[in-house]
Design a protein around this motif. Structure first.
Motif, PDB file in Angstrom:
ATOM      1  N   PHE A 265      60.978 100.872  -1.126  1.00  0.00           N
ATOM      2  CA  PHE A 265      59.977 100.465  -0.142  1.00  0.00           C
ATOM      3  C   PHE A 265      60.581 100.497   1.263  1.00  0.00           C
ATOM      4  O   PHE A 265      60.001 101.054   2.194  1.00  0.00           O
ATOM      5  N   ALA A 266      61.754  99.893   1.422  1.00  0.00           N
ATOM      6  CA  ALA A 266      62.427  99.868   2.724  1.00  0.00           C
ATOM      7  C   ALA A 266      62.760 101.282   3.194  1.00  0.00           C
ATOM      8  O   ALA A 266      62.652 101.590   4.390  1.00  0.00           O
ATOM      9  N   ALA A 267      63.161 102.141   2.255  1.00  0.00           N
ATOM     10  CA  ALA A 267      63.453 103.531   2.618  1.00  0.00           C
ATOM     11  C   ALA A 267      62.194 104.232   3.129  1.00  0.00           C
ATOM     12  O   ALA A 267      62.248 105.013   4.086  1.00  0.00           O
ATOM     13  N   GLY A 268      61.058 103.931   2.491  1.00  0.00           N
ATOM     14  CA  GLY A 268      59.794 104.509   2.948  1.00  0.00           C
ATOM     15  C   GLY A 268      59.464 104.091   4.367  1.00  0.00           C
ATOM     16  O   GLY A 268      59.027 104.898   5.189  1.00  0.00           O
ATOM     17  N   VAL A 269      59.682 102.797   4.668  1.00  0.00           N
ATOM     18  CA  VAL A 269      59.446 102.306   6.032  1.00  0.00           C
ATOM     19  C   VAL A 269      60.367 103.011   7.019  1.00  0.00           C
ATOM     20  O   VAL A 269      59.950 103.417   8.102  1.00  0.00           O
ATOM     21  N   TYR A 270      61.639 103.193   6.633  1.00  0.00           N
ATOM     22  CA  TYR A 270      62.614 103.863   7.509  1.00  0.00           C
ATOM     23  C   TYR A 270      62.163 105.299   7.814  1.00  0.00           C
ATOM     24  O   TYR A 270      62.226 105.754   8.958  1.00  0.00           O
ATOM     25  N   ILE A 271      61.701 105.997   6.788  1.00  0.00           N
ATOM     26  CA  ILE A 271      61.243 107.382   6.976  1.00  0.00           C
ATOM     27  C   ILE A 271      60.020 107.421   7.884  1.00  0.00           C
ATOM     28  O   ILE A 271      59.903 108.275   8.770  1.00  0.00           O
ATOM     29  N   ILE A 272      59.094 106.485   7.677  1.00  0.00           N
ATOM     30  CA  ILE A 272      57.890 106.421   8.516  1.00  0.00           C
ATOM     31  C   ILE A 272      58.266 106.252   9.982  1.00  0.00           C
ATOM     32  O   ILE A 272      57.744 106.945  10.871  1.00  0.00           O
ATOM     33  N   LEU A 273      59.175 105.324  10.259  1.00  0.00           N
ATOM     34  CA  LEU A 273      59.570 105.070  11.640  1.00  0.00           C
ATOM     35  C   LEU A 273      60.236 106.289  12.262  1.00  0.00           C
ATOM     36  O   LEU A 273      60.032 106.591  13.443  1.00  0.00           O
ATOM     37  N   ALA A 274      61.034 107.023  11.472  1.00  0.00           N
ATOM     38  CA  ALA A 274      61.674 108.237  11.977  1.00  0.00           C
ATOM     39  C   ALA A 274      60.624 109.286  12.328  1.00  0.00           C
ATOM     40  O   ALA A 274      60.705 109.955  13.369  1.00  0.00           O
ATOM     41  N   GLY A 275      59.619 109.430  11.459  1.00  0.00           N
ATOM     42  CA  GLY A 275      58.551 110.378  11.730  1.00  0.00           C
ATOM     43  C   GLY A 275      57.741 110.005  12.950  1.00  0.00           C
ATOM     44  O   GLY A 275      57.363 110.868  13.745  1.00  0.00           O
ATOM     45  N   VAL A 276      57.489 108.710  13.101  1.00  0.00           N
ATOM     46  CA  VAL A 276      56.728 108.221  14.255  1.00  0.00           C
ATOM     47  C   VAL A 276      57.458 108.540  15.551  1.00  0.00           C
ATOM     48  O   VAL A 276      56.858 109.012  16.527  1.00  0.00           O
ATOM     49  N   ARG A 277      58.751 108.289  15.583  1.00  0.00           N
ATOM     50  CA  ARG A 277      59.530 108.547  16.800  1.00  0.00           C
ATOM     51  C   ARG A 277      59.483 110.026  17.179  1.00  0.00           C
ATOM     52  O   ARG A 277      59.336 110.386  18.347  1.00  0.00           O
ATOM     53  N   MET A 278      59.630 110.903  16.186  1.00  0.00           N
ATOM     54  CA  MET A 278      59.570 112.334  16.460  1.00  0.00           C
ATOM     55  C   MET A 278      58.179 112.741  16.937  1.00  0.00           C
ATOM     56  O   MET A 278      58.030 113.522  17.887  1.00  0.00           O
ATOM     57  N   LEU A 279      57.147 112.198  16.282  1.00  0.00           N
ATOM     58  CA  LEU A 279      55.770 112.543  16.632  1.00  0.00           C
ATOM     59  C   LEU A 279      55.456 112.153  18.070  1.00  0.00           C
ATOM     60  O   LEU A 279      54.927 112.957  18.848  1.00  0.00           O
ATOM     61  N   ILE A 280      55.793 110.917  18.446  1.00  0.00           N
ATOM     62  CA  ILE A 280      55.499 110.444  19.802  1.00  0.00           C
ATOM     63  C   ILE A 280      56.272 111.240  20.843  1.00  0.00           C
ATOM     64  O   ILE A 280      55.748 111.594  21.903  1.00  0.00           O
ATOM     65  N   ALA A 281      57.534 111.542  20.537  1.00  0.00           N
ATOM     66  CA  ALA A 281      58.372 112.272  21.486  1.00  0.00           C
ATOM     67  C   ALA A 281      57.800 113.638  21.817  1.00  0.00           C
ATOM     68  O   ALA A 281      58.001 114.159  22.925  1.00  0.00           O
ATOM     69  N   GLU A 282      57.065 114.227  20.881  1.00  0.00           N
ATOM     70  CA  GLU A 282      56.518 115.570  21.107  1.00  0.00           C
ATOM     71  C   GLU A 282      55.056 115.555  21.548  1.00  0.00           C
ATOM     72  O   GLU A 282      54.651 116.311  22.420  1.00  0.00           O
ATOM     73  N   ILE A 283      54.241 114.685  20.921  1.00  0.00           N
ATOM     74  CA  ILE A 283      52.802 114.754  21.158  1.00  0.00           C
ATOM     75  C   ILE A 283      52.411 114.238  22.533  1.00  0.00           C
ATOM     76  O   ILE A 283      51.488 114.757  23.171  1.00  0.00           O
ATOM     77  N   VAL A 284      53.100 113.212  23.035  1.00  0.00           N
ATOM     78  CA  VAL A 284      52.716 112.645  24.331  1.00  0.00           C
ATOM     79  C   VAL A 284      52.898 113.646  25.470  1.00  0.00           C
ATOM     80  O   VAL A 284      51.974 113.872  26.252  1.00  0.00           O
ATOM     81  N   PRO A 285      54.064 114.313  25.611  1.00  0.00           N
ATOM     82  CA  PRO A 285      54.196 115.320  26.672  1.00  0.00           C
ATOM     83  C   PRO A 285      53.250 116.502  26.482  1.00  0.00           C
ATOM     84  O   PRO A 285      52.682 117.019  27.450  1.00  0.00           O
ATOM     85  N   ALA A 286      53.077 116.937  25.218  1.00  0.00           N
ATOM     86  CA  ALA A 286      52.187 118.065  24.961  1.00  0.00           C
ATOM     87  C   ALA A 286      50.747 117.729  25.283  1.00  0.00           C
ATOM     88  O   ALA A 286      49.990 118.553  25.805  1.00  0.00           O
ATOM     89  N   PHE A 287      50.356 116.501  24.968  1.00  0.00           N
ATOM     90  CA  PHE A 287      48.974 116.080  25.196  1.00  0.00           C
ATOM     91  C   PHE A 287      48.614 116.093  26.669  1.00  0.00           C
ATOM     92  O   PHE A 287      47.457 116.264  27.038  1.00  0.00           O
ATOM     93  N   LYS A 288      49.611 115.928  27.514  1.00  0.00           N
ATOM     94  CA  LYS A 288      49.368 115.922  28.952  1.00  0.00           C
ATOM     95  C   LYS A 288      48.682 117.203  29.399  1.00  0.00           C
ATOM     96  O   LYS A 288      47.838 117.200  30.294  1.00  0.00           O
ATOM     97  N   GLY A 289      49.021 118.314  28.741  1.00  0.00           N
ATOM     98  CA  GLY A 289      48.388 119.589  29.103  1.00  0.00           C
ATOM     99  C   GLY A 289      46.904 119.586  28.831  1.00  0.00           C
ATOM    100  O   GLY A 289      46.103 120.059  29.650  1.00  0.00           O
ATOM    101  N   ILE A 290      46.496 119.053  27.691  1.00  0.00           N
ATOM    102  CA  ILE A 290      45.073 118.962  27.359  1.00  0.00           C
ATOM    103  C   ILE A 290      44.377 118.007  28.316  1.00  0.00           C
ATOM    104  O   ILE A 290      43.290 118.292  28.827  1.00  0.00           O
TER     105      ILE A 290
END
Length: 423
Positions: A265-290
């Motif tokens: 369960f804890a490993a799943g939470v760790y993976i989720i947080l890693a994915g979230v960090r990567m997603l935000i780091a990319e989607i926020v700057p990219a979204f600025k174009g739209i």
């Protein structure tokens, strides 16, 4: 081709979010390597988030089976995926059309109204489209009017719910870069209000003082592993070794199995947080174009785990207190004539955790606990009420879980029944 677009592209959250990133980077005239990298990392972040959720859900599935066997609970477990799958036979086409035109309505509302949000949580868009299609049908509507009305309602949900949460999201994140796009918004809003009413935001869950001898608990993964180990072992003791070792662990010792599931369960939470960090780091700057070119001054509305890294302690506190409210509700619901809603670990984890973060932002530790408890009550009572209406179309075995689905479904059905003179 239309089926591929609606189901394989628009119905796949990772591709949908990646498409937005691609468009945003392309509009900004970034280099081809930057566009490729940003698009793939956005998709990868969402895939990592989904992979973490799969790991976590697998662990919670074992916990649910142990819990059901230990306490002999019989009732309805809300599950969005299950009811959407069941509804596709009767409402598949309507769901797909409402989803597509609802997304277009979202863009139009963001472009021409003050509600500047683009809802990017694709699976929740699908779930809400299905809920709206089924609810309108129960209310007596069909055909083209159902598609038109359903698309308008979906588009409004996709901008209104992020808007009501944004003031608190700014408190949580310390910025205004993104919004929360998740249909548990009523629960989060109520949590923030209750937190403000009964708590003190100066006493944050993240400021809990840990003795030096327990300094290892500052590591979120370790803290979650230990907390959930206690939780899993207690339930395993009630379930008993014979059941667990015969049906779940494949013969492995039941205590060791419980502890490993807690760590999983804890490993799943760790993976989720890693994915979230990567997603935000990319989607926020990219979204600025739209935002700058197509829909000016808008914000991406992202899935609820995007706020988890801002208050990791509130995440686990919120989950525990939301689940506690679910347990309490099990004993209350039969006395008021409603079916027993068995607390599902998945909705209580994701919405309870988010409610804990919202409650902490406005009311600190007390806010996180009381707000998440209120969320747990909401996602127990609202699905039970919705189940009364959904049973009319043959879905009495399951129901939608998160708060917004029940609120919207009940409002639609009651108002349409009044309109057509049925009530």
């Amino acid at each position: 081709m239309l089926d591929v677009i609606m189901h394989d592209i628009l119905g796949t959250p990772a591709i949908l979010v990646g498409l937005f990133a691609f468009i945003g980077l392309f509009i900004q005239k970034k280099s081809s390597s930057t566009i490729l990298s940003g698009t793939l990392k956005t998709i990868m972040g969402f895939v990592i988030l989904g992979a973490g959720a799969t790991v976590l859900i697998g662990s919670l599935d074992h916990f649910s089976k142990m819990f059901d066997h230990a306490f002999h609970v019989r009732g309805v477990i809300p599950n969005n995926e299950a009811i959407v799958a069941a509804a596709q036979t009767n409402f598949g086409t309507a769901t797909a059309l409402i989803m597509v035109f609802g997304m277009i309505m979202n863009l139009l509302l963001a472009r021409f109204t003050p509600l500047k949000y683009i809802f990017l949580t694709g699976h929740h868009t699908l779930f809400m489209a299905c809920l709206i299609a089924a609810s309108l049908s129960v209310g007596g509507m069909s055909g083209t009017p159902l598609i038109i009305v359903g698309s308008i309602i979906l588009g409004l949900c996709m901008v209104v719910f992020p808007a009501i949460l944004q003031p608190t999201v700014r408190q949580i994140t310390g910025s205004d870069d993104f919004a929360v796009g998740h249909f548990g918004s009523v629960g989060y809003y109520v949590s923030a209000k209750i937190g403000k009413l009964v708590g003190n935001k100066a006493k944050s869950t993240e400021d809990i003082q840990v003795p030096k001898s327990l300094g290892f608990l500052r590591d979120t993964s370790v803290a979650i592993s230990l907390t959930m180990s206690v939780f899993f072992v207690i339930v395993a003791l009630f379930a008993g070794p014979s059941y667990i070792e015969a049906h779940l662990s494949g013969g492995s010792n039941f205590i060791i199995f419980a502890i490993m599931q807690a760590i999983t369960f804890a490993a799943g939470v760790y993976i989720i947080l890693a994915g979230v960090r990567m997603l935000i780091a990319e989607i926020v700057p990219a979204f600025k174009g739209i935002a700058d070119k197509l829909v000016p001054n808008t914000k991406p509305a992202l899935d609820c785990p995007t706020i988890f890294p801002f208050a990791p302690n509130a995440v686990i506190i919120g989950f525990l207190f939301s689940f506690l409210a679910g347990l309490v509700s099990m004993f209350i619901l039969p006395f008021i004539g409603l079916k027993v809603i068995v607390p599902g670990l998945v909705p209580h984890f994701f919405t309870g955790a988010a409610a804990g973060v919202f409650g902490n932002a406005t009311g600190g530790r007390i806010g996180a606990m009381s707000g998440a408890f209120a969320n747990g009550l909401l996602i127990s009572f609202i699905p039970a009420i919705l189940l009364i209406f959904m049973g009319d179309i043959g879905y009495e075995g399951t129901t939608f879980g998160d708060s917004d689905f029940g609120i919207i479904g009940i409002i639609i059905i009651i108002n349409l029944l009044k309109l057509f003179g049925a009530v």
